[in-house]
Design a protein around this motif. Structure first.
Motif, PDB file in Angstrom:
ATOM      1  N   ASN A 112       0.813  -1.211   0.000  1.00 45.58           N
ATOM      2  CA  ASN A 112       0.000   0.000   0.000  1.00 45.58           C
ATOM      3  C   ASN A 112       0.846   1.259   0.000  1.00 45.58           C
ATOM      4  N   ARG A 115       2.103   1.727  -3.532  1.00 40.04           N
ATOM      5  CA  ARG A 115       1.095   2.297  -4.432  1.00 40.04           C
ATOM      6  C   ARG A 115       0.816   3.761  -4.114  1.00 40.04           C
ATOM      7  N   ARG A 116       1.080   4.167  -2.862  1.00 41.02           N
ATOM      8  CA  ARG A 116       0.948   5.580  -2.552  1.00 41.02           C
ATOM      9  C   ARG A 116       2.087   6.362  -3.206  1.00 41.02           C
ATOM     10  N   THR A 142      -7.542   8.271   2.923  1.00 39.20           N
ATOM     11  CA  THR A 142      -7.066   6.898   3.079  1.00 39.20           C
ATOM     12  C   THR A 142      -5.783   6.859   3.901  1.00 39.20           C
ATOM     13  N   HIS A 143      -4.941   7.880   3.691  1.00 43.95           N
ATOM     14  CA  HIS A 143      -3.656   7.870   4.389  1.00 43.95           C
ATOM     15  C   HIS A 143      -3.698   8.734   5.641  1.00 43.95           C
TER      16      HIS A 143
ATOM     17  N   LEU B 173      -7.355   0.949  -5.094  1.00 45.77           N
ATOM     18  CA  LEU B 173      -6.123   0.236  -4.740  1.00 45.77           C
ATOM     19  C   LEU B 173      -4.894   1.011  -5.203  1.00 45.77           C
ATOM     20  N   GLY B 176      -3.303   3.393  -3.043  1.00 48.09           N
ATOM     21  CA  GLY B 176      -2.688   2.890  -1.822  1.00 48.09           C
ATOM     22  C   GLY B 176      -3.691   2.456  -0.770  1.00 48.09           C
ATOM     23  N   ALA B 177      -4.972   2.363  -1.162  1.00 50.75           N
ATOM     24  CA  ALA B 177      -5.982   1.919  -0.194  1.00 50.75           C
ATOM     25  C   ALA B 177      -5.904   0.397  -0.038  1.00 50.75           C
ATOM     26  N   THR B 178      -6.244  -0.069   1.155  1.00 50.61           N
ATOM     27  CA  THR B 178      -6.274  -1.516   1.367  1.00 50.61           C
ATOM     28  C   THR B 178      -7.499  -2.103   0.678  1.00 50.61           C
TER      29      THR B 178
END
Lengths: 282, 281
Positions: A112, A115-116, A142-143, B173, B176-178
């Motif tokens: 994750n 991907r961020r 999300t973060h 996704l 960066g989300a789960t």
């Protein structure tokens, strides 16, 4: 220019070898740049289908790298390997090394967080069915960003960076699905920028758009490379030529040739590259 | 020529269902409305006493009973059903998923009298042990109905979740989300109109159920003051007394059917409104 080539040839003959020669050439062109991401000896299988064959490629920091080649050559697959979206494909097997800032992207970095740091914009615009604001705020939320003022700031800055703040500032609460295709794609870029990525992957991100929207996004990519490392897959060779600093040509899962975009288009080493960029196949 | 014949055949088949609805409407209203008029609409709808022996017909306790029981079924059935649908659609692997799906299908096929029997043998004694009263109660009816609405809610909600474009999930996704966050914050909201439709259909299923409710609800024609007290729904009211009712009593029961029918019509209209809104966006 000729001088540089001559010097390169000398260096190749000499003790320094290829590395030094390339470094000399890059320095000559003002392209001395560290690699932000690299793939080394990458082999990728979908089941028994060998999609990528021993690919090694560097993606220089704060530059635009274009991946070109005919359909099915593996360029989109390579892009999806960089942010591990291939994990979603059942039976996908990845061998070899993918690095981000010298770290193993598959082992040293949680998926994750990878991907961020490595954002992606897809071929088809895919805004979420929610408001424009919520689309852009999704990543930061999300973060862990909860503070309203901070979110407002991030949303505005991301939309400004994607060159669409003025178009949408009065309708942030309206559904993102009401935007035109080109606006939706720029919104997706804004959404990707909102998590402050280091690398931006564009997967044929203009192929579903009209020429004016395409031009806007190309212009945007030119701006973005000041702060981001951009890697784009494109079918449009003129786009690669207009936008990118470095180009890699793929054919049937192999990387045939990579180098400064100018060289790939004007003096390709491999005859297959020459045929492709001249439009003789693909 | 052949095509013409097929047209007539299919048309006739389609006509039968429409005709059936029209006849039911006609029968209900023709028999119910005069009774309502005779009792007086306000007295009928809002009267709190149901005493056929004294010719007093107020169905307010039954209207409230139907609403309470349905609300209870929704409180129990919706969270369970939605989480099951989300699990089936986005979390379960192939084997578990197909096992669970056949379980849900089986649940849909069980006759309602068997649900009632199950409630009478298991749920009612359990409530009697743990709470005041005889166990035949609003709570028992809500629990049984909560289970009975599961297949409807699960199937409709799962279809809605399955229809959410993959691109939404992948887009989340890629930020960066789960998996969990992508599902609950993007996929589920994207399916919201289908999920609402699932809930409305569940309400329709619950409000019309008769047999299982009659068996476990206690059926006192009084507005309950706690979930452990008995309750009578409109459907139970009709089925309990229709066998021996005559004259105005019979008319009042049919009029109860009219009120139930209006409730179901409203639910259908709500369902269609939600569906249309979902299709437009």
């Amino acid at each position: 220019m000729l001088e540089a080539v001559a010097r390169t040839r000398d260096a190749l003959m000499g003790a320094g070898g290829v590395e030094e020669a390339l470094r000399g050439l890059r320095a000559e062109r003002g392209q001395e740049s560290a690699s932000k991401m690299s793939v080394i000896g990458l082999d990728l299988h979908y089941g028994s289908f060998h999609v990528l064959k021993d690919v090694s490629l560097d993606f220089p920091e704060r530059q635009v790298t274009a991946l070109i080649g005919p359909s099915g050559c593996g360029k989109s697959t390579l892009l999806k390997t960089l942010d591990r979206m291939n994990d979603l494909v059942p039976d996908c097997r990845v061998e070899g090394l993918v690095t981000l800032d010298g770290q193993n992207a598959y082992e040293d970095i949680p998926v994750n967080s990878l991907r961020r740091r490595v954002g992606m914009v897809f071929q088809q615009p895919n805004p979420f069915p929610m408001s424009i604001y919520d689309n852009v705020a999704f990543g930061p939320r999300t973060h862990g960003v909860q503070d309203r003022a901070q979110l407002d700031g991030i949303v505005e800055q991301s939309l400004r960076d994607a060159a669409m703040w003025d178009e949408v500032k009065d309708r942030l609460r309206k559904s993102a699905l009401g935007l035109s295709g080109g606006q939706q794609q720029r919104l997706c870029i804004a959404r990707a920028l909102a998590v402050k990525p280091e690398v931006l992957l564009l997967d044929e991100s203009t192929s579903a758009l009209d020429p004016i929207s395409t031009a806007k996004i190309e212009e945007l990519v030119g701006e973005l490379k000041r702060s981001y490392t951009v890697i784009m897959v494109t079918h449009n060779m003129l786009q690669a030529l207009r936008v990118s600093d470095k180009t890699a040509f793929f054919l049937l899962g192999e990387m045939v040739e990579a180098g400064p975009t100018e060289d790939i288009f004007t003096e390709p080493v491999d005859p297959r590259t020459a045929d492709y960029v001249a439009g003789r196949f693909g | 020529m052949k095509e013409g014949l097929a047209r007539v055949l299919f048309g006739a088949a389609a006509l039968i269902s429409t005709l059936a609805v029209a006849l039911i409407c006609l029968f209900l209203f023709a028999n119910g409305i005069p009774a309502m008029a005779q009792i007086g609409l306000p007295d009928f709808l809002f009267g709190t006493t149901w005493k056929p022996s004294a010719d007093i017909y107020g169905i307010f306790p039954m209207i409230v009973g139907s609403i309470y029981v349905t609300a209870g079924a929704i409180i129990i059935g919706v969270p369970t059903g939605l989480l099951t649908a989300i699990f089936l659609s986005r979390f379960a692997g192939g084997r578990i998923s197909s096992l669970l799906r056949s379980g849900v299908e089986l649940l849909a096929g069980i006759p309602s009298v068997v649900y009632g029997f199950f409630g009478l043998m298991l749920v009612v004694p359990l409530i009697r042990e743990l709470a005041p009263g005889r166990g035949l109660s609003l709570l028992a009816a809500a629990i049984i109905l909560g289970i009975m609405v599961l297949p409807t809610i699960i199937t409709v909600a799962k279809n809605a979740l399955d229809a959410v474009p993959k691109a939404y999930y992948e887009g989340a996704l890629a930020l960066g989300a789960t998996h969990e966050r992508s599902v609950f914050r993007v996929v589920v909201p994207a399916a919201i109109s289908g999920i609402m439709a699932a809930i409305v259909l569940g309400v329709g299923r619950a409000i019309g159920e008769t047999m299982a409710v009659v068996m476990v609800a206690g059926n006192q024609a009084v507005i309950p003051t706690s979930i452990f007290e008995g309750v009578r729904t409109m459907t139970a009211n009709i089925v309990l007394e229709m066998g021996y009712a005559a004259d105005l009593h019979r008319g009042a029961l049919i009029a109860t059917g009219v009120v139930l029918f209006v409730f179901v019509l409203l639910i259908c209209a709500l369902f269609n409104a939600i569906k249309n809104r979902g299709e437009r966006s």
